[in-house]
Design a protein around this motif. Structure first.
Motif, PDB file in Angstrom:
ATOM      1  N   ILE A 161       0.854  -1.206   0.000  1.00  0.00           N
ATOM      2  CA  ILE A 161       0.000   0.000   0.000  1.00  0.00           C
ATOM      3  C   ILE A 161       0.884   1.249   0.000  1.00  0.00           C
ATOM      4  O   ILE A 161       0.669   2.182  -0.786  1.00  0.00           O
ATOM      5  N   ILE A 162       1.887   1.248   0.864  1.00  0.00           N
ATOM      6  CA  ILE A 162       2.794   2.420   0.947  1.00  0.00           C
ATOM      7  C   ILE A 162       3.525   2.584  -0.382  1.00  0.00           C
ATOM      8  O   ILE A 162       3.666   3.698  -0.905  1.00  0.00           O
TER       9      ILE A 162
ATOM     10  N   LYS B  80       2.556   1.703  -3.359  1.00  0.00           N
ATOM     11  CA  LYS B  80       1.628   2.182  -4.399  1.00  0.00           C
ATOM     12  C   LYS B  80       1.416   3.699  -4.313  1.00  0.00           C
ATOM     13  O   LYS B  80       1.552   4.413  -5.310  1.00  0.00           O
ATOM     14  N   TYR B  81       1.148   4.185  -3.103  1.00  0.00           N
ATOM     15  CA  TYR B  81       0.822   5.616  -2.989  1.00  0.00           C
ATOM     16  C   TYR B  81       2.066   6.507  -3.017  1.00  0.00           C
ATOM     17  O   TYR B  81       1.998   7.644  -3.487  1.00  0.00           O
ATOM     18  N   THR B  82       3.196   5.982  -2.540  1.00  0.00           N
ATOM     19  CA  THR B  82       4.436   6.774  -2.637  1.00  0.00           C
ATOM     20  C   THR B  82       4.836   6.900  -4.098  1.00  0.00           C
ATOM     21  O   THR B  82       5.260   7.972  -4.558  1.00  0.00           O
TER      22      THR B  82
ATOM     23  N   LEU C   7       2.843   6.807  -6.639  1.00  0.00           N
ATOM     24  CA  LEU C   7       1.906   7.747  -7.243  1.00  0.00           C
ATOM     25  C   LEU C   7       2.361   9.188  -6.973  1.00  0.00           C
ATOM     26  O   LEU C   7       2.327  10.053  -7.858  1.00  0.00           O
TER      27      LEU C   7
ATOM     28  N   MET D 111      -5.516   5.581   0.827  1.00  0.00           N
ATOM     29  CA  MET D 111      -4.310   4.967   1.411  1.00  0.00           C
ATOM     30  C   MET D 111      -4.565   4.618   2.885  1.00  0.00           C
ATOM     31  O   MET D 111      -4.276   3.500   3.327  1.00  0.00           O
TER      32      MET D 111
ATOM     33  N   GLU E 212      -6.988   1.754   3.216  1.00  0.00           N
ATOM     34  CA  GLU E 212      -6.342   0.460   2.929  1.00  0.00           C
ATOM     35  C   GLU E 212      -5.466   0.032   4.101  1.00  0.00           C
ATOM     36  O   GLU E 212      -5.462  -1.124   4.505  1.00  0.00           O
TER      37      GLU E 212
END
Lengths: 283, 317
Positions: free
Chosen positions: A21-22, A24-26, A28, B104, B107
């Motif tokens: 998750i981290i 993916k968003y980092t 992005l 985020m 999740e």
């Protein structure tokens, strides 16, 4: 005392999933950031400059053979692209959480700090790999323009370059964990990689005449050396002037030695960086 | 939603030292159940440091910070499972939109996949940021970011909320909206522990207060009890009425047992000074309501809490 209703259905994912998750968003955040495009432009500029210079001047050193082409083009510039990526994406990856206060958004959640650290590291690796990938494609494109095939040594060199990128990011994340100021961590990392390591490496080899096996950039020599046939000897001495005059000793890391240096640097800096981040306080 | 254990937060001899400076000193405090507790104290008293120890932003030098009985430092992931937090003024990755940033967090907190989108839209609507849901955070003002951070704290519908000056950076309308959100959470039976400098906010929203000074807990009790105990013998409540009352009703209120004094400016807002604690306050309210004079509000006076605060906390940094 009142009974409280709590939200059910929420199931905190495993630490491994949270790493994803981290990441993916980092990632992005990275790909939308100005720095990503600045790095891409720098990479494209280096590639364009080399393309024009080789195309216009046709230097013999480049066009002697396919190996000499890749050695001159790739061997001399890829480490710079890697170090630049490391500084851009790793330099403030952790210190920014403190200075920019983004850590106050992420950390007070049911997530281990190690998941955040590893997630951000993987995101930086992917973003840097994109830059490295573009540089690789342009190199191969030019190589195929002048020569018919790609030597297998280039594949080895590319793998070593990726391994070096892993270690550079481990190192930059370590420095990023050391400081709470983004500019300080970026500056120190940049100075170390662009000047200090190279300087120490040359001074140790030339003046003290010992092999600089403890310097990461020394280990990274294997990226360029693997493209040389034959592979440069571990130690070579050259004399200047008349017999008995001053001598210059050059050291070259062997492939196992280079891989060991890069690997050890990664392991040590990754562990220390992670421990530092786990212990660092948001004061 | 289903019934579960009573949520609690507990500081057990919680201590934090920065070199030779003791920010929090052997703080012991247990809060349980559905309520809102105001955490008051002057600058540097140790409020934010305490909240940071509950969220593992800093480590205790000694003692424990427990949430629902779980140590927030040694077992953070479990302890913060059902806790919404807002500590200081967090920043959000500037390239992300509120939808992405909240996704985020959703999740990370394991909000079920099927309800994430709706949950995000609900909390963003609660903080009145619907039209900014898909704009990048980098361009937001401090107040707008603070609203998104409030939304983030509410996102997983937690049973405990730890809020550090939640209305900081908000305009008056935003402050009022956040207070209404906190009041609505009380109705949903959540435990809210919030620090604030705004005594009016605390007396408006909180049921209990904990006061801290120089890292030490001075008092923790129900708001009226604190006022009764430390306001030199008398409490004041403010009563709002739908319309002005006549002289007879005014005299009747003055004659209620324990009422010392009744003041008013326009006969529709009364200040009642009385002796006694929360039971007395409850009895007085019941008697006034029985008079059927159109009571629309009843709350401890802000000035009274301020006077208690100033009595207890004599110095500030």
């Amino acid at each position: 005392m009142a009974e409280i209703e709590t939200a059910i259905g929420n199931k905190v994912p495993s630490s491994l999933s949270q790493v994803g998750i981290i990441t993916k968003y980092t990632l992005l955040d990275y790909v939308r950031s100005r720095r990503f495009y600045v790095l891409l432009i720098i990479t494209l500029l280096i590639s364009a400059l080399l393309t024009i210079l080789v195309g216009y001047y046709r230097p013999a050193g480049f066009l002697l053979s396919d190996l000499s082409f890749y050695s001159s083009w790739w061997g001399n510039s890829v480490t710079f692209v890697i170090v630049l990526s490391g500084i851009f994406f790793g330099g403030d990856a952790i210190s920014g959480e403190f200075q920019n206060k983004t850590g106050y958004f992420n950390i007070p959640n049911p997530i281990r700090r190690s998941s955040i650290y590893v997630g951000k590291w993987i995101a930086a690796l992917i973003a840097s790999s994109v830059t490295l990938g573009i540089f690789t494609l342009i190199t191969i494109g030019n190589g195929l323009f002048y020569f018919s095939g790609i030597p297998y040594q280039f594949g080895e060199s590319l793998l070593f370059a990726l391994f070096y990128l892993v270690a550079v990011l481990g190192f930059t994340f370590f420095f990023s964990s050391l400081f709470k100021s983004s500019s300080m961590s970026i500056l120190v990392t940049a100075i170390l990689f662009l000047f200090v390591f190279t300087l120490i490496q040359q001074l140790v080899a030339a003046l003290v005449q010992i092999e600089p096996w403890f310097i990461l950039t020394y280990g990274a020599q294997i990226i360029g050396n693997v493209l040389a046939v034959p592979y440069p000897p571990p130690v070579s001495t050259s004399s200047f002037g008349p017999p008995g005059g001053p001598t210059f000793t050059a050291y070259n890391a062997t492939i196992p030695e280079g891989l060991a240096i890069i690997g050890v640097y990664f392991i040590i800096t990754a562990i220390i960086g992670l421990v530092l981040f786990e212990r660092k306080e948001f004061t | 939603m289903a019934s579960s254990n009573v949520p609690s937060i507990e500081a057990v001899k919680l201590t934090k030292q920065f070199g030779s400076f003791t920010a929090v000193s052997e703080l012991s405090l247990k809060i349980e159940g559905a309520k809102c507790v105001g955490f008051l104290g002057p600058n540097g008293a140790g409020k934010t440091t305490t909240l940071k120890m509950f969220t593992d932003l800093i480590r205790p030098s000694a003692g424990e910070a427990l949430i629902n009985g779980v140590n927030a430092h040694t077992n953070k992931k479990k302890a913060l499972e059902s806790v919404g937090t807002l500590i200081e003024m967090p920043e959000i990755y500037p390239s992300l939109t509120p939808r992405e940033a909240l996704m985020m967090i959703a999740e990370i907190r394991g909000v079920p996949v099927g309800s994430r989108k709706k949950r995000i839209e609900d909390v963003v609507s609660e903080v009145r940021m619907e039209e900014w849901l898909d704009k990048r955070v980098g361009k937001f003002s401090k107040g707008m970011k603070q609203r998104i951070c409030v939304a983030s704290a509410l996102l997983s519908d937690p049973c405990v909320l730890l809020l550090d000056e939640p209305t900081t950076g908000l305009d008056p309308r935003g402050m009022s909206e956040v207070r209404e959100i906190i009041k609505s959470l009380k109705n949903k039976k959540r435990l809210i522990f919030m620090s604030s400098h705004l005594l009016s906010e605390v007396s408006d929203v909180c049921d209990e207060v904990a006061m801290i000074d120089h890292g030490k807990l001075i008092v923790y009790d129900k708001l009226p009890n604190v006022i009764a105990k430390f306001s030199k013998g008398a409490n004041i409540v403010e009563v709002g009425l739908r319309s002005p009352i006549d002289a007879t009703a005014f005299r009747t209120i003055k004659s209620i047992q324990s009422v010392i004094e009744v003041n008013t400016t326009d006969n529709s807002r009364l200040q009642i000074r009385f002796s006694g604690g929360i039971e007395t306050q409850e009895r007085i309210l019941a008697e006034i309501v029985n008079m059927k004079i159109g009571v629309i509000s009843y709350r401890p006076s802000d000035s009274e809490l301020e006077s208690v605060y100033l009595n207890l906390i004599t110095e500030t940094l």
